[in-house]
Design an enzyme around this catalytic site. Structure first.
Site, PDB file in Angstrom:
ATOM      1  N   HIS A  34       0.841  -1.205   0.000  1.00 20.29           N
ATOM      2  CA  HIS A  34       0.000   0.000   0.000  1.00 20.29           C
ATOM      3  C   HIS A  34       0.872   1.250   0.000  1.00 20.29           C
ATOM      4  CE1 HIS A  34      -2.738   3.017   1.919  1.00 20.29           C
ATOM      5  NE2 HIS A  34      -3.596   2.443   1.101  1.00 20.29           N
ATOM      6  N   MET A  75      -8.412  11.816  -6.180  1.00 23.85           N
ATOM      7  CA  MET A  75      -9.756  11.295  -5.913  1.00 23.85           C
ATOM      8  C   MET A  75      -9.803   9.780  -6.007  1.00 23.85           C
ATOM      9  SD  MET A  75     -11.798  11.920  -9.522  1.00 23.85           S
ATOM     10  CE  MET A  75     -12.650  10.329  -9.491  1.00 23.85           C
TER      11      MET A  75
END
Length: 353
Positions: free
Chosen positions: A120, A179
Site C-alpha cells: 500500500h 480522488m
C-alpha cells in the site's frame, strides 16, 4: 465523537518513524513512510495518515513487506519503464520509482512507468505534487482491494482505484487533485470509525446491499456517479494491474488477508514535460489564470468561495503545518506507547476495523 489532540508535524513524524522502525523497517524506509503520512494528515486526508500506522506495523512485523527489497528500474522503451518493487513498503518504493520516472520524462518528454509488486502506497497526491514541483504534469493511479459494488451489481469486484493529477503554477504551489473512483475512499470510512461518526447514506452499502450510515456496517462501497465512476475504476485497474501482468479486479489481494505475504499491487505514473508542447512560462501562467478565474466566480448559495479541485487540501496543509495537526487521541496514545501493533488486522476481511 472521540477526543482529538493537536500534534506538531515534527513530533508526529518522529512518533510514526519510531514505531515503524520498531516494527522492523530500516530507518531510510521508515523516514519516507513517516513523511508521507504526516503529509496526508497535514492535508486533512486523515484516512491515509497516522490511522494507518497500526496496520502497517502489523504487516511489517509479520513479514508481509520485504524489508530488504531488490529494487530495479527496467527501461522498456524510449519513454516507458517498469519499476520492480519486490513488495517493499509502498511509500518508499513509489518515491524511488518517481525519481526514475521524472528523469525519463526530462529525457524523452513523456514517461509512462508502472510499479510492479508493491505494498500500500498511501495518498497519490504526495507523488504528483513532487512531479509538478519539477515543472512537469503528473498523473498517477493505483489498484486497491476489491471493495466496490459495480454499477448494477450486488457483489464487490473493483477497488477504490484512485487517480491523482498535478500541474505547476507560475506564482503559487502546484494545483493537485486526488480522488477515489468511489463516492468516498475506504480510508474515510475508517476515519469515521475512529471518530465514532456516521457516514452519508450514499457512500456505501451493508451486507444486504442496502445504503448504510453506520461505518461499522459497511460491506461494499459505491462508485462515484454510478456508471461513470465504474468505468474509471475499470480503467485504473487495467492500467495499473493487467497492463503490468499483475492480479486484477476481484483477484487483487486484500489489505488484511495473509499479512505474512506480499500484496503484489500495481501503480502507474504518467509524467509530461509541458515544454515539449508549449512555452513553460505561458503554461504556468495559464494555470495561474485558471485559479484566478475560478476564485472570481460568484459562489452558489451556501458556499463562501469557489476553489480549484484539491485546493482545500492545500489550505489544510498550510494551516496544520503551522498550527499543528489534529489526531484522534487513541491513535496518538498508540504512537506514544511501547506497543508495536495491536494484532487486530490479520485474517480479517477488507472491511475490518
Amino acid at each position: 465523537m472521540t477526543e482529538t489532540v493537536v500534534v506538531q508535524a515534527n513530533e508526529l513524524h518522529g512518533l510514526i518513524k519510531g514505531k515503524l522502525i520498531k516494527a522492523g523497517l530500516h530507518t531510510e524506509q521508515a523516514e519516507e513512510v513517516a513523511m508521507h503520512l504526516v503529509f496526508a494528515d497535514s492535508c486533512g486526508i486523515h484516512s491515509h495518515g497516522a490511522v494507518r500506522v497500526d496496520y502497517y506495523a502489523e504487516r511489517i512485523a509479520k513479514g508481509g513487506v520485504t524489508k530488504d527489497p531488490e529494487l530495479q528500474f527496467e527501461k522498456t522503451g524510449s519513454s516507458t519503464g517498469i519499476f520492480h518493487g519486490d513488495n517493499g513498503v509502498g511509500q518508499y518504493v513509489a518515491n524511488l520509482a518517481l525519481k526514475d520516472t521524472i528523469a525519463l520524462a526530462k529525457e524523452s518528454g513523456v514517461a509512462v512507468v508502472g510499479i510492479s509488486k508493491m505494498s500500500h502506497s498511501g495518498a497519490l497526491s504526495y507523488y504528483v505534487k513532487k512531479i509538478a514541483e519539477q515543472n512537469m504534469i503528473g498523473i498517477a493511479m493505483c489498484q486497491s482491494d476489491p471493495m466496490v459494488v459495480p454499477f448494477g451489481g450486488s457483489e464487490n469486484y473493483y477497488g477504490t482505484n484512485p487517480i491523482a493529477f498535478a500541474a505547476p503554477r507560475k506564482n503559487g504551489v502546484p494545483i493537485v487533485f486526488d480522488m477515489a473512483t468511489t463516492v468516498q475512499a475506504w480510508g474515510k470510512v475508517l476515519d469515521a470509525r475512529s471518530k465514532d461518526q456516521t457516514i452519508p447514506d450514499n457512500w456505501a452499502v451493508d451486507k444486504d446491499g442496502k445504503p448504510t450510515t453506520d461505518p461499522h456496517a459497511v460491506q461494499g462501497l459505491l462508485p462515484i456517479s454510478g456508471p461513470k465512476g465504474y468505468g474509471l475504476m475499470m480503467m485504473v485497474d487495467i492500467l495499473s494491474g493487467i497492463l503490468l501482468g499483475l492480479p486484477f479486479g476481484k483477484h487483487v489481494s486484500s489489505m488484511y488477508d495473509q499479512l505474512s505475504e506480499g500484496r503484489n499491487l500495481g501503480q502507474l505514473y504518467i509524467v509530461i514535460d509541458p515544454q515539449k508542447f508549449t512555452d513553460l512560462d505561458t503554461f504556468k501562467e495559464k494555470i495561474d489564470q485558471t485559479v484566478t478565474d475560478l476564485h472570481a466566480i460568484q459562489p452558489a448559495e451556501g458556499f463562501d468561495q469557489v476553489y480549484y479541485p484539491g485546493e482545500v487540501s492545500q489550505i489544510n496543509f498550510e494551516k496544520y503545518q503551522a498550527e499543528g495537526i489534529p489526531i484522534e487521541k487513541g491513535i496518538y496514545d498508540y504512537l506514544k506507547s511501547d506497543i508495536i501493533h495491536y494484532d487486530k488486522y490479520g485474517g480479517k476481511s477488507a472491511f475490518a476495523e
